[in-house]
Design a protein around this motif. Structure first.
Motif, PDB file in Angstrom:
ATOM      1  N   VAL A 147      40.352  37.336  54.865  1.00  0.00           N
ATOM      2  CA  VAL A 147      39.990  38.967  54.768  1.00  0.00           C
ATOM      3  C   VAL A 147      40.158  39.391  53.159  1.00  0.00           C
ATOM      4  O   VAL A 147      39.311  40.048  52.808  1.00  0.00           O
ATOM      5  N   LEU A 148      41.166  38.739  52.506  1.00  0.00           N
ATOM      6  CA  LEU A 148      41.373  39.062  50.982  1.00  0.00           C
ATOM      7  C   LEU A 148      40.057  38.744  50.072  1.00  0.00           C
ATOM      8  O   LEU A 148      39.828  39.231  49.473  1.00  0.00           O
ATOM      9  N   ILE A 149      39.511  37.579  50.528  1.00  0.00           N
ATOM     10  CA  ILE A 149      38.438  37.137  49.662  1.00  0.00           C
ATOM     11  C   ILE A 149      37.219  37.651  50.138  1.00  0.00           C
ATOM     12  O   ILE A 149      36.479  38.200  49.126  1.00  0.00           O
ATOM     13  N   SER A 150      36.925  38.142  51.168  1.00  0.00           N
ATOM     14  CA  SER A 150      35.992  38.913  51.719  1.00  0.00           C
ATOM     15  C   SER A 150      36.002  40.380  51.297  1.00  0.00           C
ATOM     16  O   SER A 150      34.873  40.930  50.805  1.00  0.00           O
ATOM     17  N   LEU A 151      37.161  40.987  50.976  1.00  0.00           N
ATOM     18  CA  LEU A 151      37.133  42.456  50.265  1.00  0.00           C
ATOM     19  C   LEU A 151      36.867  41.952  48.771  1.00  0.00           C
ATOM     20  O   LEU A 151      36.035  42.882  48.348  1.00  0.00           O
ATOM     21  N   ASN A 152      37.374  41.078  48.204  1.00  0.00           N
ATOM     22  CA  ASN A 152      36.819  40.920  46.754  1.00  0.00           C
ATOM     23  C   ASN A 152      35.165  40.490  46.798  1.00  0.00           C
ATOM     24  O   ASN A 152      34.682  40.951  45.763  1.00  0.00           O
ATOM     25  N   ALA A 153      34.730  39.920  47.791  1.00  0.00           N
ATOM     26  CA  ALA A 153      33.180  39.652  47.656  1.00  0.00           C
ATOM     27  C   ALA A 153      32.494  41.340  47.890  1.00  0.00           C
ATOM     28  O   ALA A 153      31.474  41.542  47.093  1.00  0.00           O
ATOM     29  N   ALA A 211      40.292  32.892  42.660  1.00  0.00           N
ATOM     30  CA  ALA A 211      40.742  31.607  42.653  1.00  0.00           C
ATOM     31  C   ALA A 211      42.182  31.346  42.911  1.00  0.00           C
ATOM     32  O   ALA A 211      42.380  30.342  43.736  1.00  0.00           O
ATOM     33  N   VAL A 212      43.047  32.048  42.781  1.00  0.00           N
ATOM     34  CA  VAL A 212      44.534  32.420  43.245  1.00  0.00           C
ATOM     35  C   VAL A 212      44.507  32.137  44.590  1.00  0.00           C
ATOM     36  O   VAL A 212      45.342  31.509  45.126  1.00  0.00           O
ATOM     37  N   LEU A 213      43.629  32.525  45.488  1.00  0.00           N
ATOM     38  CA  LEU A 213      43.399  32.812  46.787  1.00  0.00           C
ATOM     39  C   LEU A 213      43.047  31.411  47.563  1.00  0.00           C
ATOM     40  O   LEU A 213      43.554  30.878  48.383  1.00  0.00           O
ATOM     41  N   TYR A 214      42.049  31.028  46.840  1.00  0.00           N
ATOM     42  CA  TYR A 214      41.149  29.987  47.221  1.00  0.00           C
ATOM     43  C   TYR A 214      41.416  28.531  47.122  1.00  0.00           C
ATOM     44  O   TYR A 214      41.501  27.595  47.986  1.00  0.00           O
ATOM     45  N   ILE A 215      42.189  28.269  45.859  1.00  0.00           N
ATOM     46  CA  ILE A 215      42.431  27.021  45.531  1.00  0.00           C
ATOM     47  C   ILE A 215      43.665  26.651  46.102  1.00  0.00           C
ATOM     48  O   ILE A 215      43.771  25.152  46.789  1.00  0.00           O
ATOM     49  N   THR A 224      39.630  29.359  32.472  1.00  0.00           N
ATOM     50  CA  THR A 224      39.903  28.358  33.370  1.00  0.00           C
ATOM     51  C   THR A 224      41.655  28.488  33.255  1.00  0.00           C
ATOM     52  O   THR A 224      42.003  28.148  34.769  1.00  0.00           O
ATOM     53  N   SER A 225      42.186  28.944  32.498  1.00  0.00           N
ATOM     54  CA  SER A 225      43.718  28.993  32.989  1.00  0.00           C
ATOM     55  C   SER A 225      44.271  29.953  33.657  1.00  0.00           C
ATOM     56  O   SER A 225      45.116  29.896  34.212  1.00  0.00           O
ATOM     57  N   LEU A 226      43.331  31.287  33.600  1.00  0.00           N
ATOM     58  CA  LEU A 226      43.685  32.263  34.606  1.00  0.00           C
ATOM     59  C   LEU A 226      43.507  31.768  36.097  1.00  0.00           C
ATOM     60  O   LEU A 226      44.101  31.984  37.086  1.00  0.00           O
ATOM     61  N   SER A 227      42.509  30.983  36.256  1.00  0.00           N
ATOM     62  CA  SER A 227      42.062  30.336  37.753  1.00  0.00           C
ATOM     63  C   SER A 227      43.033  29.426  38.235  1.00  0.00           C
ATOM     64  O   SER A 227      43.096  29.347  39.233  1.00  0.00           O
ATOM     65  N   LEU A 228      43.651  28.724  37.315  1.00  0.00           N
ATOM     66  CA  LEU A 228      44.676  27.596  37.739  1.00  0.00           C
ATOM     67  C   LEU A 228      46.000  28.307  37.953  1.00  0.00           C
ATOM     68  O   LEU A 228      46.925  27.465  37.665  1.00  0.00           O
ATOM     69  N   LEU A 229      46.447  29.460  37.830  1.00  0.00           N
ATOM     70  CA  LEU A 229      47.723  30.049  38.192  1.00  0.00           C
ATOM     71  C   LEU A 229      48.203  29.580  39.259  1.00  0.00           C
ATOM     72  O   LEU A 229      47.600  29.559  40.419  1.00  0.00           O
TER      73      LEU A 229
END
Length: 237
Positions: A224-230, A74-78, A194-199
């Motif tokens: 790349v970072l999101i793929s690693l999390n996947a 979420a921190v990467l995607y938002i 939700t609070s964590l995802s909105l950092l």
């Protein structure tokens, strides 16, 4: 953005209000069950309820690991969502209309992704569905950052895929929480998650990164970072 190119700001704001009214009106037809509360369950403060949500998650090891992965994604995607117009302008040298086309493609992807989940339901494992959604986002962002400025419409298609992937990794996560946590504790857990995802730390880091390099590089590194999390999500048990 496309509306701004052909109309005035007043009409754009009016359409925004109209969309909010329609969205809120849909809730009138949805039955939300009331969960009974006892005096022991009533917390004295918002912070107290957040702490209780944290304690509930910590007791569930798999949910805790999923929450960590989802928070990172979420921190990467938002922040990426706010950089689509900048990508259109800086990398592809396009204008407001093209930026609007990208936003529309992203929105169509969201609708398609949510519709797919509605049709498929629980036919697939929730964690695997989350991981697949993350991987699709990661690959789409990675390729987007490598595109030549001359192939803008490939970016439009990839933007649609990014939008489609959003519900695939977020909806199963919240569905998993609902299946694992007792109903009277859901509000506390959802508030904490939700609070964590909105950092906002991701948005700040993304801004610094684009100043030092380019918005295209931001898309590639984020992919790349999101793929690693996947990959990490696929291995969770």
């Amino acid at each position: 953005m496309s509306l701004l190119a052909v109309s005035s700001l007043e009409w754009v704001l009016l359409f925004d209000v109209l969309g909010a009214v329609i969205a809120c009106s849909v809730l009138l037809f949805i039955h939300i069950p009331r969960v009974p509360r006892t005096t022991e369950e009533v917390s004295g403060s918002f912070i107290g309820e957040m702490k209780e949500g944290y304690r509930v998650i910590v007791k569930h090891r798999l949910l805790l690991r999923l929450t960590i992965v989802m928070t990172v994604v979420a921190v990467l995607y938002i922040p990426i969502g706010t950089y689509f117009p900048l990508m259109v302008r800086n990398h592809f040298a396009k204008g407001v209309v093209e930026a609007g086309i990208v936003e529309i493609a992203f929105a169509i992807g969201l609708i398609v992704g949510a519709s797919l989940l509605g049709v498929l339901g629980d036919r697939f494992d929730k964690i695997k569905t989350m991981a697949a959604g993350m991987m699709l986002i990661g690959v789409a962002l990675f390729i987007s950052g490598l595109l030549s400025p001359s192939i803008f419409y490939v970016f439009v298609v990839l933007s649609c895929l990014v939008g489609l992937s959003g519900p695939l990794f977020s909806a199963p996560f919240y569905s998993y929480i609902q299946s694992e946590i007792e109903p009277h504790l859901l509000g506390r857990v959802f508030s904490f998650v939700t609070s964590l995802s909105l950092l906002t730390v991701g948005l700040g880091l993304a801004g610094v990164f684009t100043e030092l390099t380019s918005v295209a590089a931001l898309f590639t590194i984020t992919g790349v970072l999101i793929s690693l999390n996947a990959v990490m999500a696929m291995k969770l048990k």
